[in-house]
Scaffold this active site. Structure first.
Site, PDB file in Angstrom:
ATOM      1  N   ASP A   1      -9.393  -5.867   1.011  1.00 48.21           N
ATOM      2  CA  ASP A   1      -8.067  -5.282   0.854  1.00 48.21           C
ATOM      3  C   ASP A   1      -7.184  -5.716   2.015  1.00 48.21           C
ATOM      4  OD1 ASP A   1      -6.172  -3.763  -0.447  1.00 48.21           O
ATOM      5  OD2 ASP A   1      -7.047  -1.832   0.077  1.00 48.21           O
TER       6      ASP A   1
ATOM      7  N   HIS B   1      -0.240  -2.286  -4.520  1.00 50.03           N
ATOM      8  CA  HIS B   1      -1.238  -1.218  -4.470  1.00 50.03           C
ATOM      9  C   HIS B   1      -0.773   0.084  -5.116  1.00 50.03           C
ATOM     10  CE1 HIS B   1      -2.729  -4.043  -1.475  1.00 50.03           C
ATOM     11  NE2 HIS B   1      -3.911  -3.484  -1.640  1.00 50.03           N
TER      12      HIS B   1
END
Length: 165
Positions: free
Chosen positions: A91, A22
């Site tokens: 996510d 990320h």
């Protein structure tokens, strides 16, 4: 927006910064993936001793939105996060090794009596659809639902990509 909202965004951003995957992503992608989850309360954030340790978000997609998402995972608009009943993990961030704890907590959410899908990628270029059974769903019902899901998605993808036998 209030202080709680900004605290959530800060905690999730901190987890993103600590995730090897990320941390490479843009602020625009952070906003696209995190803000709709917060606004729709479609997330779980685990905190231990006032420190965020894991986060996941999900969207409930229509079949049409799901096909679009599979083609381009950055295509979701804020309105599409609650467009149907096909739950997808959008996510998953557990940079300190708390994935199993996150799985346990997510499976205990009362409305997780359904199957959950996500795109997994080891190469960052291609992914595969993974299927998870919600904690309150028995295996027989889950298998039946998954088989139906596969048929509908397969037909939609075949139509979208003009696949032939």
């Amino acid at each position: 927006m209030n202080q709680h909202y900004f605290n959530l965004l800060g905690n999730i951003t901190w987890l993103w910064m600590n995730s090897p995957l990320h941390r490479e992503w843009s602020c625009e992608l952070l906003a696209r993936n995190v803000i709709p989850a917060i606004e729709n309360q479609q997330y779980m954030l685990l905190i231990d001793n006032d420190v965020p340790i894991a986060y996941c978000s999900w969207a409930d997609l229509s079949l049409e939105t799901e096909v679009k998402y599979i083609k381009d995972i950055s295509s979701l608009t804020p309105e599409e996060w609650q467009s149907g009943d096909r739950r997808w993990i959008i996510d998953w961030v557990a940079p300190f090794g708390h994935s199993q704890l996150l799985i346990k907590n997510v499976s205990e959410i009362p409305d997780y009596s359904r199957q959950i899908y996500t795109l997994l990628s080891k190469t960052k270029r291609t992914g595969k659809i993974a299927y998870f059974k919600g904690g309150n769903l028995d295996k027989k019902t889950a298998k039946k639902r998954f088989d139906t899901y596969q048929e509908r998605l397969g037909a939609a993808l075949k139509n979208e990509f003009n696949f032939t036998k």
